[in-house]
Design an enzyme around this catalytic site. Structure first.
Site, mmCIF file in Angstrom:
data_model
loop_
_atom_site.group_PDB
_atom_site.id
_atom_site.type_symbol
_atom_site.label_atom_id
_atom_site.label_comp_id
_atom_site.label_asym_id
_atom_site.label_seq_id
_atom_site.Cartn_x
_atom_site.Cartn_y
_atom_site.Cartn_z
ATOM 1 N N LYS A 120 0.771 -1.225 0.346
ATOM 2 C CA LYS A 120 0.143 -0.159 0.173
ATOM 3 C C LYS A 120 1.232 1.558 0.219
ATOM 4 O O LYS A 120 0.596 2.203 -0.962
ATOM 5 C CB LYS A 120 -0.783 0.100 1.759
ATOM 6 C CG LYS A 120 -2.093 -1.262 0.653
ATOM 7 C CD LYS A 120 -2.815 -0.629 1.396
ATOM 8 C CE LYS A 120 -4.353 -1.590 1.404
ATOM 9 N NZ LYS A 120 -5.735 -1.045 2.120
ATOM 10 N N LYS A 202 -5.957 -10.333 -8.510
ATOM 11 C CA LYS A 202 -6.913 -10.604 -7.656
ATOM 12 C C LYS A 202 -7.715 -9.601 -8.094
ATOM 13 O O LYS A 202 -7.538 -8.657 -8.702
ATOM 14 C CB LYS A 202 -6.779 -10.634 -6.306
ATOM 15 C CG LYS A 202 -8.160 -10.693 -5.338
ATOM 16 C CD LYS A 202 -7.484 -10.767 -3.824
ATOM 17 C CE LYS A 202 -7.690 -9.518 -3.230
ATOM 18 N NZ LYS A 202 -8.071 -8.914 -1.856
ATOM 19 N N LYS A 205 -11.870 -4.517 -5.641
ATOM 20 C CA LYS A 205 -13.375 -3.804 -5.408
ATOM 21 C C LYS A 205 -12.857 -2.286 -5.658
ATOM 22 O O LYS A 205 -13.398 -1.374 -6.464
ATOM 23 C CB LYS A 205 -14.373 -4.256 -4.253
ATOM 24 C CG LYS A 205 -13.268 -3.705 -3.296
ATOM 25 C CD LYS A 205 -14.258 -2.961 -1.836
ATOM 26 C CE LYS A 205 -14.159 -4.210 -0.356
ATOM 27 N NZ LYS A 205 -12.766 -3.973 -0.197
HETATM 28 P P1 ATP Z 1 -8.948 -3.462 -1.668
HETATM 29 O O1 ATP Z 1 -10.292 -2.192 -1.353
HETATM 30 O O2 ATP Z 1 -7.935 -3.305 -0.807
HETATM 31 O O3 ATP Z 1 -8.831 -3.075 -3.735
HETATM 32 P P2 ATP Z 1 -10.308 -5.850 -1.972
HETATM 33 O O4 ATP Z 1 -11.559 -5.646 -2.882
HETATM 34 O O5 ATP Z 1 -9.160 -6.495 -2.794
HETATM 35 O O6 ATP Z 1 -9.221 -4.675 -1.346
HETATM 36 P P3 ATP Z 1 -10.229 -6.523 0.075
HETATM 37 O O7 ATP Z 1 -11.488 -6.044 1.202
HETATM 38 O O8 ATP Z 1 -9.153 -6.800 1.199
HETATM 39 O O9 ATP Z 1 -10.525 -7.075 -1.232
HETATM 40 O O10 ATP Z 1 -11.029 -7.993 0.783
HETATM 41 C C1 ATP Z 1 -11.688 -8.708 1.937
HETATM 42 C C2 ATP Z 1 -11.896 -10.431 1.937
HETATM 43 O O11 ATP Z 1 -12.327 -10.393 0.818
HETATM 44 C C3 ATP Z 1 -9.986 -11.006 1.522
HETATM 45 O O12 ATP Z 1 -10.016 -10.659 3.191
HETATM 46 C C4 ATP Z 1 -11.118 -12.448 0.841
HETATM 47 O O13 ATP Z 1 -10.937 -13.298 1.851
HETATM 48 C C5 ATP Z 1 -11.821 -11.693 0.315
HETATM 49 N N1 ATP Z 1 -11.756 -11.722 -1.014
HETATM 50 C C6 ATP Z 1 -11.457 -10.137 -1.914
HETATM 51 N N2 ATP Z 1 -11.142 -10.507 -2.969
HETATM 52 C C7 ATP Z 1 -11.457 -11.347 -3.204
HETATM 53 C C8 ATP Z 1 -11.207 -12.675 -4.916
HETATM 54 N N3 ATP Z 1 -11.531 -11.785 -5.430
HETATM 55 N N4 ATP Z 1 -11.574 -13.894 -3.795
HETATM 56 C C9 ATP Z 1 -11.597 -14.069 -3.134
HETATM 57 N N5 ATP Z 1 -11.766 -13.417 -2.229
HETATM 58 C C10 ATP Z 1 -11.498 -12.210 -1.706
#
Ligand code: ATP
Ligand code: LTN
Length: 337
Positions: A120, A202, A205
């Site tokens: 980050k 990955k 969102k």
């Molecule tokens: P960011 O807002 O940092 O982009 P993100 O969308 O990558 O966040 P997180 O908010 O970190 O996702 O995700 C919360 C939880 O949801 C993670 O710890 C994981 O368990 C699950 N998760 C999120 N994205 C995925 C994915 N693509 N596949 C499987 N599990 C996921």
């Protein structure tokens, strides 16, 4: 004894997701569907981690909206506010209060070793704030406040969980038994969904390319178009192979939506091309998302009722949060107030 759950024999679960955008099908498979499935066996606390999300600069009105959107999506995916305690992290001052105490038990080196902090900081070089640094201490406080036994998280959070366990043990050793030392509950392999536009990343969102992610409130046409446009690999066979992440990711989506395992999918589509397979995946995923989206819109429409659910959740959560914080303040030597 005063307790926020009626059944005190069940183990305690706590988990959270940051309100940094609309949740994706990745959150459904990697987190929310498991959260929903755990509600009968465990006493569950599920929170919208808004305190965490301000470690990256947010627009206030957007954050307010996203926080409610995220809570509504938890419910749409099956989190039942009658069974679980559903709340917004910032509604409970105890999270910040315990963080301060645990900060004084955390080494600078421990926080600077965290891969999420390193990533980050690299992605937000213009705003490497102290909150980003101490993010895992806030996460430890979330967990330890509720004396959670198990913490369902993705593999990416394992290192934070390890720090949480170390802090709990350190505090317990320094004073006396205060915190339950929690165990990670890592969702099984195969649950990680990759970006539709770059399957080495990955699905997220906060991806700037909205075609990369299937959001849980996307309509049928949007879902189908995104899947049809998904990046695939060279080759044409429908076969699960880690060296072909594009087709493997589509197979994972089909598996999630239909429950058919990879071998069954390979048999079903033997001789078929990517085009036919994409149509089948698109149909199946659209069918999976439709009831979630409908429930989401019906919950989100009544903001007053949603806020009442969250207020009720915060009141219930505060029973345990206050109890733990009182204990901690006493042990460190603060004068009783
Ligand atoms: P960011 O807002 O940092 O982009 P993100 O969308 O990558 O966040 P997180 O908010 O970190 O996702 O995700 C919360 C939880 O949801 C993670 O710890 C994981 O368990 C699950 N998760 C999120 N994205 C995925 C994915 N693509 N596949 C499987 N599990 C996921
Ligand atoms: N850091 C987590 C979200 C989160 C969390 C928690 C998860 C905040 N506090 C406590 C489990 C337990 C994430 O970004 N996935």
């Amino acid at each position: 004894m005063e307790n926020s759950f009626q059944n005190e024999e069940k183990k305690i679960i706590l988990s959270g997701i940051q309100p940094s955008g609309i949740l994706t099908i990745g959150h459904y498979t990697g987190a929310l569907r498991n959260w929903a499935a755990m509600q009968d066996e465990f006493n569950c606390y599920y929170m919208v981690a808004d305190l965490h999300s301000i470690t990256v600069r947010q627009t206030p009105a957007v954050l307010r909206k996203s926080t409610l959107d995220t809570a509504a999506m938890f419910i749409a995916c099956g989190v039942d506010p009658e069974k679980s305690i559903l709340f917004i992290q910032s509604h409970l001052p105890e999270h910040s209060q315990l963080t301060w105490v645990l900060n004084t038990f955390t080494g600078m080196g421990e926080c600077s070793r965290m891969t999420q902090f390193k990533d980050k900081s690299a992605n937000h070089a213009e705003n490497i704030n102290v909150g980003l640094f101490t993010y895992p201490v806030l996460m430890a406080s979330d967990i330890l406040l509720y004396q959670a036994n198990l913490v369902p998280v993705g593999e990416d959070q394992r290192q934070h969980l390890e720090l949480c366990r170390n802090l709990a043990q350190r505090f317990n050793n320094n004073y006396s038994e205060t915190f339950i030392v929690p165990e990670p509950y890592i969702v099984k392999l195969g649950a990680k969904i990759m970006s539709l536009q770059d399957p080495s990343k990955k699905m997220s969102k906060s991806d700037s390319n909205s075609n990369a992610s299937i959001f849980l409130n996307d309509d049928d046409t949007t879902i189908k178009n995104k899947i049809k446009r998904a990046v695939t690999d060279s080759g044409s066979e429908i076969k699960y192979d880690e060296s072909r992440p594009g087709i493997s990711n589509l197979m994972s989506l089909y598996y999630i939506a239909t429950g058919k395992n990879y071998q069954a999918i390979e048999e079903e589509f033997s001789g078929a091309g990517y085009g036919d397979f994409k149509i089948a995946v698109a149909e199946a995923v659209a069918e999976l998302i439709a009831p979630i989206r409908d429930k989401y819109f019906s919950v989100r429409k009544d903001e007053k009722a949603l806020k009442e659910i969250l207020t009720y959740g915060a009141e219930k959560a505060s029973i345990q949060a206050r109890k733990t914080l009182r204990k901690v303040y006493k042990k460190v030597g603060f004068v009783n107030f």
